[in-house]
Design a protein around this motif. Structure first.
Motif, mmCIF file in Angstrom:
data_model
loop_
_atom_site.group_PDB
_atom_site.id
_atom_site.type_symbol
_atom_site.label_atom_id
_atom_site.label_comp_id
_atom_site.label_asym_id
_atom_site.label_seq_id
_atom_site.Cartn_x
_atom_site.Cartn_y
_atom_site.Cartn_z
ATOM 1 N N SER A 161 10.686 -5.864 3.413
ATOM 2 C CA SER A 161 11.045 -4.465 3.625
ATOM 3 C C SER A 161 9.954 -3.711 4.367
ATOM 4 O O SER A 161 10.148 -2.595 4.828
ATOM 5 C CB SER A 161 11.313 -3.779 2.293
ATOM 6 O OG SER A 161 10.164 -3.880 1.481
ATOM 7 N N LYS A 162 8.794 -4.355 4.490
ATOM 8 C CA LYS A 162 7.710 -3.682 5.213
ATOM 9 C C LYS A 162 7.554 -4.195 6.644
ATOM 10 O O LYS A 162 6.678 -3.756 7.372
ATOM 11 C CB LYS A 162 6.389 -3.891 4.466
ATOM 12 C CG LYS A 162 6.373 -3.191 3.127
ATOM 13 C CD LYS A 162 4.971 -3.029 2.600
ATOM 14 C CE LYS A 162 4.995 -2.258 1.302
ATOM 15 N NZ LYS A 162 3.671 -2.043 0.757
ATOM 16 N N VAL A 177 8.113 -3.977 10.161
ATOM 17 C CA VAL A 177 8.642 -2.920 11.019
ATOM 18 C C VAL A 177 8.752 -3.304 12.486
ATOM 19 O O VAL A 177 9.545 -2.737 13.226
ATOM 20 C CB VAL A 177 7.802 -1.618 10.913
ATOM 21 C CG1 VAL A 177 7.990 -0.975 9.573
ATOM 22 C CG2 VAL A 177 6.336 -1.892 11.174
ATOM 23 N N ARG A 188 17.677 2.585 2.157
ATOM 24 C CA ARG A 188 16.284 2.177 2.065
ATOM 25 C C ARG A 188 16.046 0.809 2.677
ATOM 26 O O ARG A 188 15.053 0.175 2.402
ATOM 27 C CB ARG A 188 15.844 2.145 0.597
ATOM 28 C CG ARG A 188 16.125 3.407 -0.190
ATOM 29 C CD ARG A 188 15.481 4.613 0.464
ATOM 30 N NE ARG A 188 14.054 4.463 0.613
ATOM 31 C CZ ARG A 188 13.154 4.789 -0.313
ATOM 32 N NH1 ARG A 188 13.559 5.270 -1.474
ATOM 33 N NH2 ARG A 188 11.868 4.633 -0.090
ATOM 34 N N LYS A 189 16.964 0.358 3.505
ATOM 35 C CA LYS A 189 16.780 -0.956 4.115
ATOM 36 C C LYS A 189 16.076 -0.816 5.445
ATOM 37 O O LYS A 189 16.487 -0.047 6.308
ATOM 38 C CB LYS A 189 18.131 -1.647 4.345
ATOM 39 C CG LYS A 189 18.859 -1.956 3.066
ATOM 40 C CD LYS A 189 19.961 -2.977 3.282
ATOM 41 C CE LYS A 189 21.098 -2.656 2.321
ATOM 42 N NZ LYS A 189 21.825 -3.826 1.880
ATOM 43 N N CYS A 190 15.031 -1.591 5.611
ATOM 44 C CA CYS A 190 14.238 -1.533 6.833
ATOM 45 C C CYS A 190 14.692 -2.624 7.791
ATOM 46 O O CYS A 190 14.917 -3.762 7.393
ATOM 47 C CB CYS A 190 12.759 -1.711 6.482
ATOM 48 S SG CYS A 190 11.689 -1.687 7.904
ATOM 49 N N GLU A 191 14.835 -2.266 9.059
ATOM 50 C CA GLU A 191 15.168 -3.271 10.059
ATOM 51 C C GLU A 191 14.098 -3.252 11.147
ATOM 52 O O GLU A 191 13.880 -2.247 11.804
ATOM 53 C CB GLU A 191 16.531 -2.981 10.673
ATOM 54 C CG GLU A 191 16.976 -4.063 11.655
ATOM 55 C CD GLU A 191 18.325 -3.752 12.283
ATOM 56 O OE1 GLU A 191 19.176 -3.195 11.563
ATOM 57 O OE2 GLU A 191 18.507 -4.049 13.479
ATOM 58 N N CYS A 201 14.203 7.258 10.471
ATOM 59 C CA CYS A 201 14.317 7.045 9.024
ATOM 60 C C CYS A 201 15.385 6.016 8.693
ATOM 61 O O CYS A 201 15.181 5.141 7.845
ATOM 62 C CB CYS A 201 14.643 8.359 8.312
ATOM 63 S SG CYS A 201 13.236 9.452 8.213
ATOM 64 N N ARG A 221 16.425 3.624 10.528
ATOM 65 C CA ARG A 221 15.987 2.294 10.963
ATOM 66 C C ARG A 221 14.993 1.676 9.992
ATOM 67 O O ARG A 221 15.069 0.486 9.689
ATOM 68 C CB ARG A 221 15.358 2.405 12.344
ATOM 69 C CG ARG A 221 14.961 1.094 12.954
ATOM 70 C CD ARG A 221 16.161 0.190 13.080
ATOM 71 N NE ARG A 221 15.820 -1.072 13.665
ATOM 72 C CZ ARG A 221 16.042 -1.393 14.940
ATOM 73 N NH1 ARG A 221 16.603 -0.506 15.738
ATOM 74 N NH2 ARG A 221 15.708 -2.571 15.391
ATOM 75 N N PHE A 222 14.046 2.478 9.498
ATOM 76 C CA PHE A 222 12.972 1.917 8.684
ATOM 77 C C PHE A 222 13.177 2.113 7.195
ATOM 78 O O PHE A 222 12.285 1.849 6.390
ATOM 79 C CB PHE A 222 11.620 2.481 9.119
ATOM 80 C CG PHE A 222 11.234 2.100 10.521
ATOM 81 C CD1 PHE A 222 11.077 3.067 11.506
ATOM 82 C CD2 PHE A 222 11.044 0.778 10.865
ATOM 83 C CE1 PHE A 222 10.731 2.712 12.802
ATOM 84 C CE2 PHE A 222 10.708 0.409 12.160
ATOM 85 C CZ PHE A 222 10.542 1.384 13.121
ATOM 86 N N GLY A 223 14.342 2.599 6.813
ATOM 87 C CA GLY A 223 14.653 2.700 5.394
ATOM 88 C C GLY A 223 13.874 3.776 4.656
ATOM 89 O O GLY A 223 13.468 3.581 3.507
ATOM 90 N N ILE A 264 3.557 3.241 10.482
ATOM 91 C CA ILE A 264 4.463 2.381 11.253
ATOM 92 C C ILE A 264 4.050 2.375 12.719
ATOM 93 O O ILE A 264 3.986 1.345 13.370
ATOM 94 C CB ILE A 264 5.918 2.853 11.104
ATOM 95 C CG1 ILE A 264 6.384 2.640 9.667
ATOM 96 C CG2 ILE A 264 6.836 2.108 12.062
ATOM 97 C CD1 ILE A 264 7.768 3.170 9.379
#
Lengths: 328, 168
Positions: A42-43, A45, A81-84, B42, B44-46, B98
């Motif tokens: 999840s981190k 980026v 809260r999902k990071c892509e 926001c 995109r990065f959750g 980020i």
């Protein structure tokens, strides 16, 4: 480091055996690394690559597969809260591609690069010829320098090679002529023929104007910190100047060449109404410059993640104070 | 967008046209400015959108009033390392982090690959993967040779085990 060719030693079971470097294996190696170090997907980026298809392929590329792992790892997270991760194509690679594709897009520039390489090879292959060049340089009181090697993998090498050629041009042409006459060297004769054409000299000066700017940009892009917005405007303006400093002085440059006896042929095709410089301008200079600027602009045009991210954190993008007044 | 031939791309991505506002070419109020971008980032990065938009409002106000001329590099540094700023703008800090982490070029990797050729030469082609890894790591990241403590190294070597040194 991934050693794809060496079979794993008996005690070294953590590393894979002979594997091919395809997208799936690359992605798996990354996934294994993340899991083994207990990092959180999840981190993740951003993923930077050199833009090769194996990495950036839309369906099967390594980046896509890594992002698939990422999504898989976050299946139980809340929707918002999902990071892509963002796949980033190296800025320096993009610039290099933009420049080399612009060159290849103009037939004569492509040929010029080839001539440049052949010129280097001519001297590199033979210490006799190199010695001959040196002797001529002594005679003409030119800088005692050798040609530099242009290489597609060393990004900034073409610019350096052209610049060096410009500096020792007279001596190079003289030695080519001598080799052609005294030793009946066909290659030398051929090289002498192409380098004494007006188009060649003009292209050489054009590249001496343009490539240092590309070089500066490339070095900037390899720095610790890149701020795209501030540099792009004034650097592209630099390239927009149709006649750069060196090209402007072509008349004088050609004239100075005649002193050691170097004749530049102003070749014009039969029936062509334009003069030799105009021909150069329309068939080489303008197409190259426009292609280069177009390439750079399109490869660096605003995307929908990186550019906004850099923009919002930069206070200079905030609306002017006067606008604020209007809206109060 | 096809990375091989970006010039082939004719379509106009709707997301990018919004950025005319960010550039300041169209007049936007401070309240409106950048809101769409924040939402996109926001998503995109959750990161939670609502609280971030709120924080963005305060951020804009403060920087517009007091720090208009601060370069991007310093803004991110401030947001990442200053305790007060991190407490004031926790989510903007996250964005700044980020921003610092996303790689924009692979030149560092390429330099390391280039170094590979100098370490694993044709005469050393049977070098063990771990040895190769260690050497490259030392060459690339380690301190300069001048700082190598030769005397110390020799002493450590001597202490490892008893050795019979032949003296001629």
């Amino acid at each position: 480091m991934l050693d794809a060719l060496k079979p794993a030693a008996e005690e070294d079971r953590t590393h894979n055996q002979i594997i091919s470097l395809n997208a799936t294996n690359i992605a798996n190696q990354v996934k294994d690394f993340v899991l083994s170090k207990q990092l959180m997907f999840s981190k993740l980026v951003g993923i930077g690559t050199d833009g090769a298809p194996v990495m950036t392929g839309k369906h099967n590329g390594a980046v896509k597969q890594i992002i698939d792992f990422q999504k898989e790892a976050q299946t139980n997270s809340d929707p918002g809260r999902k990071c892509e991760a963002v796949g980033v194509h190296c800025a320096a690679h993009r610039l290099s591609l933009a420049a080399s594709q612009a060159g290849d897009g103009v037939p004569y520039v492509k040929k010029f690069k080839d001539h440049l390489r052949k010129l280097y090879d001519f001297f590199d292959n033979s210490s006799v010829r190199t010695a001959g060049l040196r002797a001529v340089q002594e005679l003409l009181d030119n800088p005692k320098l050798k040609l530099l090697q242009p290489s597609s993998t060393r990004w900034l090498s073409v610019g350096n090679a052209v610049k060096r050629l410009k500096e020792i041009f007279a001596s190079v042409v003289v030695i080519l002529e001598r080799e052609a006459e005294e030793r009946d060297d066909v290659i030398a004769a051929g090289l002498h023929h192409v380098t004494t054409e007006y188009k060649f000299v003009a292209t050489m000066l054009l590249l001496c104007d343009v490539l240092p700017t590309v070089k500066r940009l490339s070095l900037l892009f390899q720095a610790q910190w890149i701020d795209f917005s501030s540099l792009s405007k004034y650097i592209l303006d630099d390239m927009n100047t149709v006649d750069g400093a060196y090209l402007k002085t072509i008349g004088e440059y050609v004239h100075q060449l005649s002193q050691p006896g170097v004749e530049i042929r102003k070749v014009v095709k039969r029936g062509d109404t334009l003069d030799h410089h105009e021909v150069f301008k329309t068939s080489v200079q303008l197409p190259f410059l426009t292609q280069l600027i177009t390439n750079i602009n399109s490869r660096f045009k605003d995307d929908d993640v990186i550019f906004p991210l850099l923009s919002v954190l930069d206070p200079k993008n905030l609306p002017n104070a006067e606008n604020l007044q209007d809206h109060l | 967008m096809n990375p091989r031939n970006p010039c082939d791309d004719e379509s106009d991505d709707p997301a990018t046209t919004d950025h005319a506002n960010i550039q300041g070419t169209t007049v936007t109020s401070l309240q409106e400015h950048g809101n769409e971008s924040i939402k996109t980032i926001c998503a995109r990065f959750g990161i939670e959108i609502e609280p971030t938009v709120e924080e963005w409002g305060d951020f804009k106000q403060f920087f517009s009033d007091h720090q208009r001329n601060l370069p991007l590099r310093e803004v991110t540094h401030l947001l990442c390392s200053n305790e007060t700023q991190r407490r004031l703008y926790p989510r903007m800090s996250k964005l700044a982090q980020i921003c610092c982490v996303i790689p924009l070029h692979t030149a560092d990797c390429e330099r390391d690959f280039s170094q590979l050729n100098f370490v694993k030469t044709p005469l050393r082609n049977r070098m063990n993967e771990r040895t190769l890894d260690s050497i490259i790591r030392i060459v690339v990241e380690g301190p300069p040779i001048k700082e190598f403590p030769f005397i110390e190294a020799v002493r450590l070597w001597a202490q490892r085990k008893k050795r019979r040194l032949k003296t001629v």
